[in-house]
Scaffold this motif. Structure first.
Motif, PDB file in Angstrom:
ATOM      1  N   PRO A 101      -3.488   1.428  10.506  1.00 39.14           N
ATOM      2  CA  PRO A 101      -2.724   1.273   9.270  1.00 39.14           C
ATOM      3  C   PRO A 101      -3.501   1.840   8.084  1.00 39.14           C
ATOM      4  O   PRO A 101      -4.722   1.693   8.001  1.00 39.14           O
ATOM      5  CB  PRO A 101      -2.555  -0.241   9.145  1.00 39.14           C
ATOM      6  CG  PRO A 101      -2.773  -0.781  10.513  1.00 39.14           C
ATOM      7  CD  PRO A 101      -3.745   0.130  11.181  1.00 39.14           C
TER       8      PRO A 101
ATOM      9  N   HIS B  71      -3.677  -6.514   7.220  1.00 40.38           N
ATOM     10  CA  HIS B  71      -4.203  -5.650   8.284  1.00 40.38           C
ATOM     11  C   HIS B  71      -5.691  -5.948   8.508  1.00 40.38           C
ATOM     12  O   HIS B  71      -6.499  -5.065   8.565  1.00 40.38           O
ATOM     13  CB  HIS B  71      -4.020  -4.177   7.905  1.00 40.38           C
ATOM     14  CG  HIS B  71      -2.577  -3.819   7.699  1.00 40.38           C
ATOM     15  ND1 HIS B  71      -1.699  -3.653   8.740  1.00 40.38           N
ATOM     16  CD2 HIS B  71      -1.864  -3.624   6.555  1.00 40.38           C
ATOM     17  CE1 HIS B  71      -0.496  -3.336   8.248  1.00 40.38           C
ATOM     18  NE2 HIS B  71      -0.566  -3.325   6.939  1.00 40.38           N
TER      19      HIS B  71
ATOM     20  N   SER C 225      -8.577  -0.353   9.459  1.00 42.28           N
ATOM     21  CA  SER C 225      -7.574   0.138   8.519  1.00 42.28           C
ATOM     22  C   SER C 225      -8.254   0.995   7.468  1.00 42.28           C
ATOM     23  O   SER C 225      -9.485   0.974   7.325  1.00 42.28           O
ATOM     24  CB  SER C 225      -6.819  -1.024   7.863  1.00 42.28           C
ATOM     25  OG  SER C 225      -7.706  -1.850   7.130  1.00 42.28           O
TER      26      SER C 225
END
Length: 260
Positions: free
Chosen positions: A203, A260, A111
């Motif tokens: 993400p 995440h 992420s």
């Protein structure tokens, strides 16, 4: 003896847990930009950062800085600490570094957290950076420090200080400007990762510093809109969230990384 073209980058390692790489801003450093939230980040993560050439204990390079080199040096630091995958947090210039890292090493990145940052320098950002660079390279460090107070603090934060406090802060900043400031600000003017954004599927959290005089909030939102899997958090801060809103900034990062 000449400084090596590719010096060994000074490394900061703290904490334990999932990997979190830190990419700092121009004229800053890992301690300068992340120090106020480091303890909080390290409570849940193995935090690894490197200081760019001319920042912290990393010597300057002979040539211009290169985004690919900075990204690869950060991955090399992760390798040295045994981190196979990691999140990457990029602040200001560290945003393009983090984006380029994700584009070059997609299998490694879980992420992204991108704060007070940009995918390219628009005309306004280039103008701000050009004055910054000229004042630094001209040795006008006291004037540069005063300029940076004006261009980094939000209006409420600046107006909360007296003129004497602002002068004292400028004196302190002028004495602490990293030797590689000019090189790093030059990279701000050249960095352009717009071509990388559409291919980044992980993400991402874009923390927009909504009262930022240095990197306009509209430029930050433009970056977020071009990332396929980005969410946006607005922070009522100038360009220095670690100074104006450290706990709020940490909470946003912590919450995102926990998900995440």
């Amino acid at each position: 003896m000449a400084t090596p073209l590719h010096p060994v980058f000074a490394r900061t390692v703290r904490g334990s847990g999932p990997g979190l790489l830190l990419a700092h801003g121009a004229g800053g450093g890992i301690e300068a930009n992340y120090g106020p939230i480091m303890e909080g980040l390290a409570a849940r993560h193995t935090v690894v950062g490197v200081d760019y050439p001319g920042a912290g204990a990393t010597p300057r390079t002979e040539g211009p800085l290169d985004l690919d080199e900075l990204a690869d040096q950060l991955v090399a630091a992760a390798d040295a600490e045994g981190l196979d995958t990691f999140a990457v947090s990029g602040y200001s210039l560290g945003g393009p570094v983090a984006i380029r890292l994700a584009a070059r090493h997609p299998e490694r990145v879980r992420s992204l957290v991108l704060s007070a940052t940009f995918a390219h320098a628009d005309t306004r950002t280039d103008l701000v950076a050009s004055v910054w660079q000229q004042l630094f390279e001209g040795g006008r460090h006291a004037e540069l420090a005063a300029y940076l107070n004006l261009m980094t603090l939000s209006e409420p934060a600046l107006n909360a200080l007296t003129p004497a406090q602002v002068r004292a802060a400028a004196d302190q900043l002028a004495a602490a400007l990293p030797a590689g400031t000019g090189d790093q600000v030059d990279l701000v003017r050249r960095a352009d990762v717009r071509g990388d954004l559409a291919g980044i599927a992980v993400p991402a959290l874009v923390v927009v510093t909504a009262a930022d005089p240095l990197v306009s909030p509209s430029l930050q939102r433009e970056l977020a809109a071009a990332l396929p899997a980005a969410e946006v958090a607005e922070l009522p801060s100038g360009h220095l969230p670690f100074l104006e809103r450290p706990q709020d900034w940490l909470a946003l990062i912590d919450d995102f990384l926990a998900r995440h």
